[in-house]
Structure formats: C-alpha cells, structure tokens
Design a protein around this motif. Structure first.
Motif, PDB file in Angstrom:
ATOM      1  N   GLY A   1      12.802   0.538   9.192  1.00  0.00           N
ATOM      2  CA  GLY A   1      11.330   0.930   8.532  1.00  0.00           C
ATOM      3  C   GLY A   1      10.370   1.078   7.542  1.00  0.00           C
ATOM      4  O   GLY A   1       9.820   0.883   7.052  1.00  0.00           O
ATOM      5  N   ALA A   2      11.068   0.154   6.644  1.00  0.00           N
ATOM      6  CA  ALA A   2      11.241   0.507   5.081  1.00  0.00           C
ATOM      7  C   ALA A   2      10.477  -1.303   4.810  1.00  0.00           C
ATOM      8  O   ALA A   2       9.993  -1.647   3.898  1.00  0.00           O
ATOM      9  N   GLN A   3      10.703  -1.731   5.856  1.00  0.00           N
ATOM     10  CA  GLN A   3       9.716  -3.275   5.652  1.00  0.00           C
ATOM     11  C   GLN A   3       8.372  -2.991   5.956  1.00  0.00           C
ATOM     12  O   GLN A   3       7.211  -4.342   5.792  1.00  0.00           O
ATOM     13  N   SER A   4       8.500  -1.723   7.000  1.00  0.00           N
ATOM     14  CA  SER A   4       6.678  -2.671   6.860  1.00  0.00           C
ATOM     15  C   SER A   4       5.657  -1.276   5.080  1.00  0.00           C
ATOM     16  O   SER A   4       6.167  -0.325   4.908  1.00  0.00           O
ATOM     17  N   ASP A   5       5.049  -2.370   4.532  1.00  0.00           N
ATOM     18  CA  ASP A   5       4.873  -1.195   3.405  1.00  0.00           C
ATOM     19  C   ASP A   5       3.325  -0.264   4.295  1.00  0.00           C
ATOM     20  O   ASP A   5       3.657   0.479   2.947  1.00  0.00           O
ATOM     21  N   ALA A   6       2.729  -0.687   5.314  1.00  0.00           N
ATOM     22  CA  ALA A   6       1.873   0.888   5.428  1.00  0.00           C
ATOM     23  C   ALA A   6       2.598   2.220   5.094  1.00  0.00           C
ATOM     24  O   ALA A   6       2.918   3.522   4.581  1.00  0.00           O
ATOM     25  N   TRP A   7       4.266   2.065   5.432  1.00  0.00           N
ATOM     26  CA  TRP A   7       5.010   3.312   6.197  1.00  0.00           C
ATOM     27  C   TRP A   7       6.029   3.046   4.354  1.00  0.00           C
ATOM     28  O   TRP A   7       5.745   5.018   4.067  1.00  0.00           O
ATOM     29  N   CYS A   8       6.014   2.195   3.690  1.00  0.00           N
ATOM     30  CA  CYS A   8       6.083   2.782   2.428  1.00  0.00           C
ATOM     31  C   CYS A   8       5.332   3.322   1.170  1.00  0.00           C
ATOM     32  O   CYS A   8       5.699   4.899   0.676  1.00  0.00           O
ATOM     33  N   GLN A   9       3.668   3.076   1.902  1.00  0.00           N
ATOM     34  CA  GLN A   9       2.854   3.562   0.808  1.00  0.00           C
ATOM     35  C   GLN A   9       2.782   5.520   1.363  1.00  0.00           C
ATOM     36  O   GLN A   9       1.929   6.099   0.196  1.00  0.00           O
ATOM     37  N   ILE A  10       2.563   5.009   2.698  1.00  0.00           N
ATOM     38  CA  ILE A  10       2.456   6.128   3.013  1.00  0.00           C
ATOM     39  C   ILE A  10       3.356   7.911   2.399  1.00  0.00           C
ATOM     40  O   ILE A  10       3.445   9.303   2.419  1.00  0.00           O
ATOM     41  N   MET A  11       5.050   7.479   2.155  1.00  0.00           N
ATOM     42  CA  MET A  11       6.129   7.853   1.973  1.00  0.00           C
ATOM     43  C   MET A  11       5.591   8.485   0.357  1.00  0.00           C
ATOM     44  O   MET A  11       5.803   9.330   0.208  1.00  0.00           O
ATOM     45  N   ALA A  12       5.084   7.185  -0.196  1.00  0.00           N
ATOM     46  CA  ALA A  12       4.863   7.088  -1.557  1.00  0.00           C
ATOM     47  C   ALA A  12       3.561   8.303  -1.940  1.00  0.00           C
ATOM     48  O   ALA A  12       3.819   9.327  -2.438  1.00  0.00           O
ATOM     49  N   ASP A  13       2.744   8.155  -1.277  1.00  0.00           N
ATOM     50  CA  ASP A  13       1.888   9.452  -0.845  1.00  0.00           C
ATOM     51  C   ASP A  13       2.108  10.779  -1.484  1.00  0.00           C
ATOM     52  O   ASP A  13       1.653  11.909  -1.538  1.00  0.00           O
ATOM     53  N   VAL A  14       2.917  10.843   0.344  1.00  0.00           N
ATOM     54  CA  VAL A  14       3.348  12.161   0.475  1.00  0.00           C
ATOM     55  C   VAL A  14       4.710  12.679  -0.234  1.00  0.00           C
ATOM     56  O   VAL A  14       4.073  14.065  -0.630  1.00  0.00           O
TER      57      VAL A  14
END
Length: 288
Positions: A180-193
C-alpha cells in the motif's frame, strides 16, 4: 545439493524481517506496514503489552531485542474488497489512485470503517464490522475509495497512539512499508492523518525480503549490528503533513472514535455468538 561449508542462516518471520527492512531498527523508531493487513511496530529493549488493545511483543531479529506490535486485520484487504466487489476488476491501482487524488480530503463527508474481519488493535473486538457511513446520492467512486484510504489511516492513528503510550513518548516521524505504501496518495493521507512526517523506503513492497538479506549479512559478520542501516535502507520519498488537512482530519478522527463508542454495543448484539457462515436464524418470512 549445497556444497559442504555453505552457511545456512535462520531467518525471521514477516514482522521482524519487515522491521529490519524498514530501516526503523533503533529504539523509538516506528514503522507502519501497509499491506493486506497493517501494523505499527517499534523495537524495544524489554517486553511491553497492553492486553486491552491486544498489543504485545515479539522476539526481534537482533538478539536480546523485542518488537512491540499493534496489528490491524484489514487494510489493503479493505481496498481490494471495494475494488473487486463494488468497482470491478477493470479498475487497476493507477485508476484507484487517480480517483483518490481527485477527491477532496474528507471524502465528501463519507466515513469508512475497516473492520471487515472484526478488529484486534486498537480494540480487541471480534464483533465489530466495517462499512460506509454518511453516504448520499452526491457521492461517487472517488469518495468511496478515498474514504477507505482515510479509514485505514484513522485506524493506524488509533493504533499508533497505543504504541506511543507503551513507549512513553511521541515519535516525530514514521517509516512506511508494504504494498500500500507504493501509493503516493495513501502515503500523503497517512501523513495528514497522523500529523507526522512519513518516510517511504525504496521498494516498500519488498521490505521483508530486504530485511531477510540484512539479517543474513548480520549472521555472516558483514555488518556489526542491525541498526547499521543508514546507508543500506534508503528513504526515497518523504510526505509532510499539510496543516489545514491535518486539522480537518483531527476533527474527523474524533468522529471516527465517537462512532465506535456509540455503536460497539450494537455490533456485539448483532454479531456475538453467531456463526457468520450460518443462514439467518430468523428464517424466511412467515406467510400471513
């Protein structure tokens, strides 16, 4: 068939190997694995446990060390369920990421609760079930997918809070690994959350393989200690939390927790002591 004298190295399980392959191997460094399931983990010098949140410690790959781990049941599995059962296999990962990135933070008000197999951490509750909440006719596929990404991230924030409490400190950043960490979108959401910098290592889907190789190097004497990782595990991308989005997610995280508190008893009444494979015990409707 091996030549006599070939060194054979005993490896480690998935969690200790991924912990090494993430590069977060010093005490107080945390990694999040984002795969079919998800976990938050850190190395410790001694055992630690929170029986109410089903966290515990494993033996680490480095002798005398332990790994504190908080494991969640369905992370990437939630996204795969939506892709296969709702969207259809025609949607690939690039399509999914594009839809998520086009959708505004907060998913138009939609929440997703990733408890499709119950949950272990941050609450040990087999009766929980997941789903979408607060849907309207205005919502589309992008809202649903972004809600899944955000829901998994909220659950990770919850689990990270348990880990930080047992550590006795708050961490400034986390490493992220797994498919799942291949997704830039998911990584950014993780950082923001999380409200923390998220560091993605090279080829995050292969962190377990990399960890196994580093464990072999340690056994063969090529490196002195598994925390000799700075030049061996490369951080290729960093994701900084955006203040405005983090503020929004902090509000939504409070609502996420409130939903659990208000509905946990209801889930238990529905699902405890019921075989999920059994037919509905109410039977067919009676004829009148």
């Amino acid at each position: 068939g091996l030549p006599v004298g070939t060194p054979v190295v005993a490896g480690a399980g998935d969690v200790p190997s991924c912990a090494v392959g993430s590069g977060a191997v010093r005490d107080g460094e945390v990694h999040i694995y984002l795969g079919t399931s998800s976990w938050v983990a850190t190395h410790l010098d001694d055992r630690a446990v929170n029986p109410f949140a089903a966290t515990g410690t494993l033996c680490a790959a480095e002798y005398g060390k332990y790994i504190l781990i908080a494991t969640q049941e369905t992370a990437g599995a939630s996204m795969e369920w939506v892709r296969k059962q709702i969207l259809g296999d025609a949607f690939d990962y690039d399509d999914i990421n594009a839809l998520v990135e086009r959708c505004e933070p907060g998913a138009g008000g939609v929440f997703f609760f990733p408890w499709l197999m119950g949950e272990r951490v941050p609450v040990d509750d087999a009766a929980l079930r997941g789903g979408f909440v607060n849907l309207s006719l205005d919502h589309d596929r992008g809202h649903l997918l972004r809600a899944v990404f955000e829901g998994v991230a909220f659950n990770n924030r919850w689990a990270l809070g348990v880990v930080e409490k047992l550590m006795g400190t708050s961490v400034p950043h986390v490493r992220i690994t797994g498919g799942g960490a291949q997704s830039d979108a998911w990584c950014q959401i993780m950082a923001d959350v999380l409200g923390k910098r998220v560091e993605r290592v090279a080829k995050p889907q292969f962190c377990g393989v990399r960890g196994a190789a580093l464990i072999a190097l340690r056994a063969l004497g090529e490196i002195d200690h598994l925390d000799a990782r700075s030049e061996l595990v490369k951080v290729t991308d960093t994701f900084e939390p955006a203040a405005e989005t983090t503020d929004l997610y902090t509000q939504r995280y409070a609502s996420y927790l409130d939903f659990y508190k208000r509905n946990r008893t209801w889930f238990r009444e529905l699902n405890e002591n019921r075989d999920p494979q059994a037919p509905d015990r109410a039977g067919p409707p009676k004829q009148t």
